[in-house]
Design an enzyme around this catalytic site. Sequence first.
Site, PDB file in Angstrom:
ATOM      1  N   SER A  64       1.194  -1.069  -0.349  1.00 11.90           N
ATOM      2  CA  SER A  64      -0.353   0.282  -0.207  1.00 11.90           C
ATOM      3  C   SER A  64       0.881   1.071   0.225  1.00 11.90           C
ATOM      4  O   SER A  64       1.854   1.714   0.541  1.00 11.90           O
ATOM      5  CB  SER A  64      -0.879  -0.252   1.061  1.00 11.90           C
ATOM      6  OG  SER A  64      -1.675  -1.115   1.782  1.00 11.90           O
TER       7      SER A  64
HETATM    8  N1  SAM Z   1      -1.062  -4.611   3.850  1.00 11.35           N
HETATM    9  C1  SAM Z   1      -0.115  -4.810   2.777  1.00 11.35           C
HETATM   10  C2  SAM Z   1       1.392  -4.329   2.852  1.00 11.35           C
HETATM   11  O1  SAM Z   1       1.739  -3.808   3.910  1.00 11.35           O
HETATM   12  O2  SAM Z   1       1.811  -5.063   2.003  1.00 11.35           O
HETATM   13  C3  SAM Z   1      -0.316  -4.516   1.532  1.00 11.35           C
HETATM   14  C4  SAM Z   1      -2.284  -4.766   1.365  1.00 11.35           C
HETATM   15  S1  SAM Z   1      -2.740  -5.831  -0.108  1.00 11.35           S
HETATM   16  C5  SAM Z   1      -3.358  -4.014  -0.708  1.00 11.35           C
HETATM   17  C6  SAM Z   1      -4.048  -6.922   0.299  1.00 11.35           C
HETATM   18  C7  SAM Z   1      -3.647  -7.792   0.623  1.00 11.35           C
HETATM   19  O3  SAM Z   1      -4.888  -8.756   0.684  1.00 11.35           O
HETATM   20  C8  SAM Z   1      -2.607  -9.039  -0.689  1.00 11.35           C
HETATM   21  O4  SAM Z   1      -1.969  -9.670  -0.477  1.00 11.35           O
HETATM   22  C9  SAM Z   1      -4.357  -9.790  -1.049  1.00 11.35           C
HETATM   23  O5  SAM Z   1      -3.702 -11.247  -2.023  1.00 11.35           O
HETATM   24  C10 SAM Z   1      -4.729  -9.908   0.196  1.00 11.35           C
HETATM   25  N2  SAM Z   1      -5.679 -10.346   0.913  1.00 11.35           N
HETATM   26  C11 SAM Z   1      -6.844 -10.415  -0.559  1.00 11.35           C
HETATM   27  N3  SAM Z   1      -8.314 -10.947   0.053  1.00 11.35           N
HETATM   28  C12 SAM Z   1      -7.797 -11.977   1.258  1.00 11.35           C
HETATM   29  C13 SAM Z   1      -8.546 -12.635   2.547  1.00 11.35           C
HETATM   30  N4  SAM Z   1     -10.138 -13.038   2.138  1.00 11.35           N
HETATM   31  N5  SAM Z   1      -7.484 -12.768   3.000  1.00 11.35           N
HETATM   32  C14 SAM Z   1      -6.380 -12.554   3.382  1.00 11.35           C
HETATM   33  N6  SAM Z   1      -5.747 -11.563   2.356  1.00 11.35           N
HETATM   34  C15 SAM Z   1      -6.396 -11.741   1.683  1.00 11.35           C
END
Ligand code: SAM
Length: 218
Positions: A64
């Site tokens: 992000s």
């Molecule tokens: N917090 C992260 C960082 O510091 O790098 C960035 C997050 S990224 C914008 C969103 C993340 O949510 C992705 O890695 C994606 O794979 C994960 N995601 C999507 N659906 C999910 C779920 N149902 N459970 C866990 N993770 C999920």
Amino acid sequence: MTDSLKLKGLRKRLVDDLHRKGINDLKVLQAMNAVPRHLFFPSDFISRAYEDAAFPIEADQTISQPFTVAFQTQLLDVNPGMRVLEIGTGSGYQAAVLCQIGAIVYTIERHELLYRTSSKKLSELGYAAHCIWGDGTGGAPKYAPFDRILVTAASPEDVGVLELQLKEGGKLVVPVGDKNVQRMMLVERGVENNFTRTFHGEFKFVPLVGKYGWKPEI
Ligand code: SAM
């Protein structure tokens, strides 16, 4: 694991920029000044790590934008010792920021590759986050209740299952809306099942995919 005077300087400049953009929780600013974001970045692009921008990581996901991390963390209102659940570990950077503040962090990622990379990185850097591989849309009932829950992917607006995993006085921060744009929702749990919801600007996240999220795209 290397840091350098130059990278520290760029990091400080980014944090000053976040302050100018309205982030004034000292705990958040200090944590982001301490966590080496470049170590959570794809290694070929370290020079871009201190731009205020989201960046692609493995599995077609993103780390992000720093302003978004700062904004969500400030809204979450985290204090040392709080039990915090993050849904969407991604690179592990946000989890590191929460650990740096002194929270007890549980973080869930659905992509195995990201789970493996981020849990290794967090542990190498000495951040004791509890990393979980799986669908986080249902929260982490085994470890509930939490003081704080943070969702870092775009969620449908019904987050009832997560709200019930908050302690009384607990807070949930989650971007809700369709896949194109989301409003940042803050849910505060009062006594029993009394929930207050407020909205805090528009953001753009990758989708939260799973049982209570969006369906995976085919
Ligand atoms: N917090 C992260 C960082 O510091 O790098 C960035 C997050 S990224 C914008 C969103 C993340 O949510 C992705 O890695 C994606 O794979 C994960 N995601 C999507 N659906 C999910 C779920 N149902 N459970 C866990 N993770 C999920």
